[in-house]
Design an enzyme around this catalytic site. Structure first.
Site, PDB file in Angstrom:
ATOM      1  N   GLY B  28      -3.027  -6.624 -10.965  1.00  0.00           N
ATOM      2  CA  GLY B  28      -1.653  -6.443 -10.497  1.00  0.00           C
ATOM      3  C   GLY B  28      -1.350  -7.293  -9.274  1.00  0.00           C
ATOM      4  O   GLY B  28      -2.229  -7.995  -8.759  1.00  0.00           O
ATOM      5  N   ALA B  29      -0.095  -7.236  -8.821  1.00  0.00           N
ATOM      6  CA  ALA B  29       0.314  -8.032  -7.661  1.00  0.00           C
ATOM      7  C   ALA B  29      -0.505  -7.634  -6.435  1.00  0.00           C
ATOM      8  O   ALA B  29      -0.966  -8.486  -5.669  1.00  0.00           O
ATOM      9  CB  ALA B  29       1.811  -7.849  -7.390  1.00  0.00           C
ATOM     10  N   VAL B  30      -0.708  -6.326  -6.251  1.00  0.00           N
ATOM     11  CA  VAL B  30      -1.478  -5.862  -5.091  1.00  0.00           C
ATOM     12  C   VAL B  30      -2.960  -6.134  -5.303  1.00  0.00           C
ATOM     13  O   VAL B  30      -3.676  -6.520  -4.368  1.00  0.00           O
ATOM     14  CB  VAL B  30      -1.211  -4.365  -4.828  1.00  0.00           C
ATOM     15  CG1 VAL B  30      -2.106  -3.846  -3.701  1.00  0.00           C
ATOM     16  CG2 VAL B  30       0.257  -4.140  -4.480  1.00  0.00           C
ATOM     17  N   ARG B  55      -6.453  -3.573 -21.699  1.00  0.00           N
ATOM     18  CA  ARG B  55      -5.696  -4.772 -22.053  1.00  0.00           C
ATOM     19  C   ARG B  55      -6.102  -5.974 -21.188  1.00  0.00           C
ATOM     20  O   ARG B  55      -6.147  -7.105 -21.649  1.00  0.00           O
ATOM     21  CB  ARG B  55      -4.190  -4.475 -21.883  1.00  0.00           C
ATOM     22  CG  ARG B  55      -3.236  -5.437 -22.541  1.00  0.00           C
ATOM     23  CD  ARG B  55      -1.814  -4.852 -22.546  1.00  0.00           C
ATOM     24  NE  ARG B  55      -1.486  -4.167 -21.294  1.00  0.00           N
ATOM     25  CZ  ARG B  55      -1.021  -4.769 -20.201  1.00  0.00           C
ATOM     26  NH1 ARG B  55      -0.830  -6.054 -20.181  1.00  0.00           N
ATOM     27  NH2 ARG B  55      -0.738  -4.062 -19.119  1.00  0.00           N
ATOM     28  N   CYS B 153       5.091   1.305   1.249  1.00  0.00           N
ATOM     29  CA  CYS B 153       5.268  -0.011   1.877  1.00  0.00           C
ATOM     30  C   CYS B 153       6.387  -0.035   2.922  1.00  0.00           C
ATOM     31  O   CYS B 153       6.227  -0.557   4.027  1.00  0.00           O
ATOM     32  CB  CYS B 153       5.528  -1.069   0.802  1.00  0.00           C
ATOM     33  SG  CYS B 153       6.781  -0.592  -0.403  1.00  0.00           S
ATOM     34  N   HIS B 270       9.946  -7.106   2.311  1.00  0.00           N
ATOM     35  CA  HIS B 270      11.026  -6.150   2.572  1.00  0.00           C
ATOM     36  C   HIS B 270      11.683  -6.451   3.919  1.00  0.00           C
ATOM     37  O   HIS B 270      11.040  -6.959   4.840  1.00  0.00           O
ATOM     38  CB  HIS B 270      10.467  -4.730   2.668  1.00  0.00           C
ATOM     39  CG  HIS B 270      10.057  -4.127   1.362  1.00  0.00           C
ATOM     40  ND1 HIS B 270      10.259  -4.734   0.151  1.00  0.00           N
ATOM     41  CD2 HIS B 270       9.463  -2.924   1.091  1.00  0.00           C
ATOM     42  CE1 HIS B 270       9.798  -3.941  -0.821  1.00  0.00           C
ATOM     43  NE2 HIS B 270       9.305  -2.848  -0.276  1.00  0.00           N
TER      44      HIS B 270
END
Lengths: 363, 363
Positions: B28-30, B55, B153, B270
């Site tokens: 994942g992105a993190v 997967r 976050c 953000h």
């Protein structure tokens, strides 16, 4: 000017009483919106003159089925003009607004040039229509020349949303954070956002002509000049224009307002997150009912479907959209509310509000 | 694991005390940011195991010069693991976090699954590092298994910015409006924003898989589930996690917080517009000095050049950036401040904060 009239550089009308309207800054984003709004609302027009810089003079613009050729704006442009809709920036308004009035025109000015000038009405028709009558300015048989100022776009959108609440229970304090579209900086800024976005998607260095920062996939503090107190001009407009529109300039206990203005990569509708403290009790249901019944605003406040206003909802719409109406958790129940507003910056934030002012003048 | 070690599906180290680290949700992105941060900070790693869904198992990821093959995440994945960094969503954390602890691992969990669980420390290392020691969790010779939660976050970014002020003069009330990036909804949301933007530029209908609304050139209320009080879960996390991190859960006069969370078309950092009311006097200069001296935050607050934090400034940076520090005009002088913060959602908002927690555990 009937929609079926032949194309002409200056259209003329057979209707005796319909005013001669001039649009100053006709080729800008707001200028072109003026044409759309005037046509859609069937505003009475005896003659329509489009005025633009020397660079844009000769360009033709559509007005319904007609094509009208832009003329160069000069001090002599206002002979015979009854209503001049200015949207060409503050310096042109300062220079030529008084010339238009001297020529006998009523000026509705979109710039900030005269907004805070004493005696110049600053009008949101849903909020303070009476300010025009007080100033004794009018079109038609009782034609009295003068300047009426159209407020800052963010201020208009905010006040249309909160005024129905404020009229029921006065708002004591308001904290607003904006999410402002490119259009507020003009058509060139919209083009820059589009071009930069294409460049960013290709991994290229972005072209920065209008703003000193990358706008694509980014956001930044509003580009208006910074003031000594650390607020930018846009933010202070939201404070001071609010007081003038609400008739609180002289009040010792005027509404306490703090604004943070941010540009986001959206094309033409502003959004605003607003926190309100009331001088009395205002429930969520009461607020929802008041906004549902008020002119110029519509509710999109569907918690079950997480459906609230977005800039794309507001785009090209007359109404501003209000949602996320909820009790402010940081205050005792009934004292505070949070809400979220979206409104078309070019339309209600500029052209539509000015045409609504003109409609009040014609009445 | 030296940077020059040969590629292997599971790297092993010669260092006796370096922990066996597992990353849950490595693709994942993190997850990918974990790999970058661990390498950049030279975190001691005896062995590194990358865990992903069936997967994604078999996919290889770079760790410095090494390539590591992802293994399928199962209940048996945690044998011998000392430190498990979870970032695969709340349901996986709920299901397998306790299994990892049972296997003897310290879990640093990025999901919201255990954040508000009593006894689970919720830690921003710059704000409440002591919460870990209190919970008696540790790596190394005094290895004690347990779960430590990484906060939301937006909450991390907000608290890193306001804590230096709050420690000097308590913040009584905070009103925050967020400008949240796509990354908070994962790598697929970032791809959706990119794809939609390409489509919007071509005038095509935009593909909506992740979000029900158009994201390109638009913004919308945060997509987390709406709660009965009209706040979405993201907003309530900012309220409740703030109280837990600041040790105010039991306080009668805990910080009053109201949040409005909005997603904007920005990729991975953000922004937050924050209005503060202090229980005492806090001047602009004092606030600027406190933030300049605090860990994890840097000032970008140049009024002369209208230069303030933007998401692109914060992108890929460890520090959160703070600017627009100014007296709140809506309150008596010295009582309130407005400020604007930008922080990388993937980095300080997730991976970096978790690795900083792990560093505290190793110390």
């Amino acid at each position: 000017m009937p929609a079926s009239s032949p194309a002409s550089s200056v259209s003329s009308s057979s209707r005796q009483s319909a005013p001669h309207v001039a649009i100053v800054g006709a080729t800008g984003a707001v200028g072109e919106e003026f044409l759309r709004v005037l046509k859609q609302r069937n505003f009475p027009i005896g003659k329509l003159t489009l005025l633009a810089s020397a660079r844009s003079a000769g360009k033709t613009l559509k007005f319904g089925d007609d094509e009208i050729t832009c003329e160069e704006l000069t001090e002599d442009s206002f002979k015979g003009v009854d209503l001049a809709l200015f949207s060409a920036g503050g310096s042109i308004s300062k220079k030529l607004g008084p010339a238009a009035v001297d020529a006998g025109a009523v000026v509705v000015d979109n710039s900030s040039a005269f907004r805070m000038t004493q005696g110049v009405p600053l009008v949101v028709p849903e909020v303070n229509p009476g300010a025009i009558a007080e100033a004794n300015i009018g079109l038609g048989s009782d034609n009295v020349a003068g300047i009426i100022a159209n407020p800052n776009c963010s201020t208009i959108i905010m006040l249309v949303a909160i005024n129905p609440l404020h009229q029921a229970v006065p708002v004591k304090r308001m904290i607003v954070s904006t999410y402002q579209a490119a259009s507020g900086a003009g058509a060139a800024a919209m083009r820059e956002l589009e071009q930069q976005t294409r460049e960013a998607l290709e991994g290229e260095v972005t072209t920065k002509d209008i703003f000193p920062f990358q706008y694509a996939f980014n956001l930044f503090s509003h580009n208006s000049p910074m003031q000594p107190n650390g607020y930018n001009q846009e933010e202070l407009k939201m404070v001071h224009e609010t007081h003038k529109i609400l008739g609180q300039v002289e009040d010792a206990d005027k509404m306490a307002v703090s604004a943070t203005c941010i540009r986001v990569p959206v094309m033409r509708a502003h959004a605003e997150s607003i926190n309100l403290t009331f001088d009395g009790t205002m429930t969520e249901d009461q607020a929802r009912d008041l906004i549902a019944a008020a002119p110029g605003v519509s509710l999109i406040d569907d918690r079950d479907n997480n459906r609230f206003p977005t800039p794309l909802d507001a785009q090209h719409q007359d109404d501003c959209y209000v949602g996320r109406i909820r009790r402010d958790l940081s205050q005792p129940e009934g004292v505070g509310l949070d809400l979220f507003v979206c409104g078309d910056q070019v339309r209600k934030g500029a052209a539509l509000n000015a045409v609504q002012i003109a409609e009040l003048l014609v009445k």
